[in-house]
Design an enzyme around this catalytic site. Sequence first.
Site, short mmCIF file in Angstrom:
data_model
loop_
_atom_site.label_atom_id
_atom_site.label_comp_id
_atom_site.label_asym_id
_atom_site.label_seq_id
_atom_site.Cartn_x
_atom_site.Cartn_y
_atom_site.Cartn_z
N LYS A 163 -5.42 -31.05 -3.94
CA LYS A 163 -4.88 -29.87 -4.93
C LYS A 163 -5.00 -30.54 -6.45
O LYS A 163 -4.64 -31.52 -6.80
CB LYS A 163 -3.36 -29.52 -4.56
CG LYS A 163 -3.26 -28.69 -3.24
CD LYS A 163 -3.85 -27.60 -2.92
CE LYS A 163 -3.31 -27.01 -1.93
NZ LYS A 163 -4.34 -25.59 -1.56
N LYS A 262 -9.87 -18.32 6.89
CA LYS A 262 -8.32 -18.44 7.03
C LYS A 262 -8.36 -17.03 7.88
O LYS A 262 -8.68 -15.95 7.30
CB LYS A 262 -7.41 -18.56 6.30
CG LYS A 262 -7.45 -19.65 5.37
CD LYS A 262 -6.44 -19.71 4.35
CE LYS A 262 -6.48 -21.00 3.53
NZ LYS A 262 -5.87 -21.02 2.22
#
Length: 370
Positions: A163, A262
């Site tokens: 991240k 997703k």
Amino acid sequence: MLIESLEIYRVRMPLIYPFRTAFADAESIDTVLVKMSSQGMVGWGEATPWGSPLYSSEWAAGVYGLVREWLGPKILGKQIETADALQDELGCFKGNQFAKASLDLAWWDLQAQLSGQPLWKLLGGSSDTVDVGADFGVMETIPLLLKTIEDAFASGFKRIKLKFRPGWDLEMVRAVRRAFPEGVFHVDCNSAYQLSDASIFQELDEYNLAMVEQPLGHDDLLDHAKLQQMIKTPICLDESINSVKRAVQAMEIDACRWINIKPGRIGGLTPARQIISEAERRSVPCWVGGMLESAVGASHCLALSSLSNIHYPADLFPSNRFYKKDLGQPEIELSGPSQITAQPGPGIGCTPNFDLLQELSLEHHQIDNN
Ligand code: OSB
Ligand code: MG
């Protein structure tokens, strides 16, 4: 199948430790589960937009309310024979992909059970076992991150996602690359930057990352295309790809050279499969992302990960990485270094643990359109 009954649950799942990204420091994950029944069988779907609209414009209580008030009543009592027919029923409602996905995923699990097959097979996948990666949020210190990465490579992970957010960006990548000159890494920015930050991504080119995930606005395509012209590292879009059409448009303008799929973000497994094949026709590789779903939603992602044109390990993790006890059972475990194997099925082969579902539910409703 006749959609005989629909129940929805809004659930808050406590994390073992906070997950820190550019959009939130989360201590729990809010998710919506759908139970769909037909012919004595039950399918489960899950949409995990989180509790507040920080990743996308959707949020769990909004998804729950929409499924309860509009999407559920629209399909309850109808005969829905194909996945496309389900999408057509829901297509009159604008946007709200996570909400649509909760029903789409339940339909696919139920359909796979009715046809006696594991979901990965019904979707056209090639194997019950898929590669998964490791993923690390923002940490307290860089030495702690380096130690965690070392452990992940030692246990066999083949790629690591980091991240990346202001204050935890170039300096972090520099340190990681210095310590692990050969490892496969990419960064996920969760839309924290703007085109005026292009020099950060130009500097990132020096570190030979596999891709840079969602550097710019969650709803942007054009600036991503401009940024891609300025850098060598391939851009991967996550947040920006929320429909088949936007995926095609993104590829047409070279806004992304990878797509993170997703099922929740794009309205379900049906559009997910279409995006994967549209991308394959254009030689754009895909991989499967995650939202820290329970094992129920992760099992749908797992099934999707076995399709062709999936070319990078998935963001799927063993249950015990984030949860003391997973809402879904059986829990997700590694079946080999950097690999997860789907349950033999039929369907996804995973259901909520009923006691835990009761304990963690904030709301529950049986949809009734009489
Ligand atoms: O942007 O990919 C993302 C998790 C929740 C919400 C958004 C994202 C993520 C991840 C997945 O990065 C990482 C993980 O599952 O650990
Ligand atoms: Mg992402």
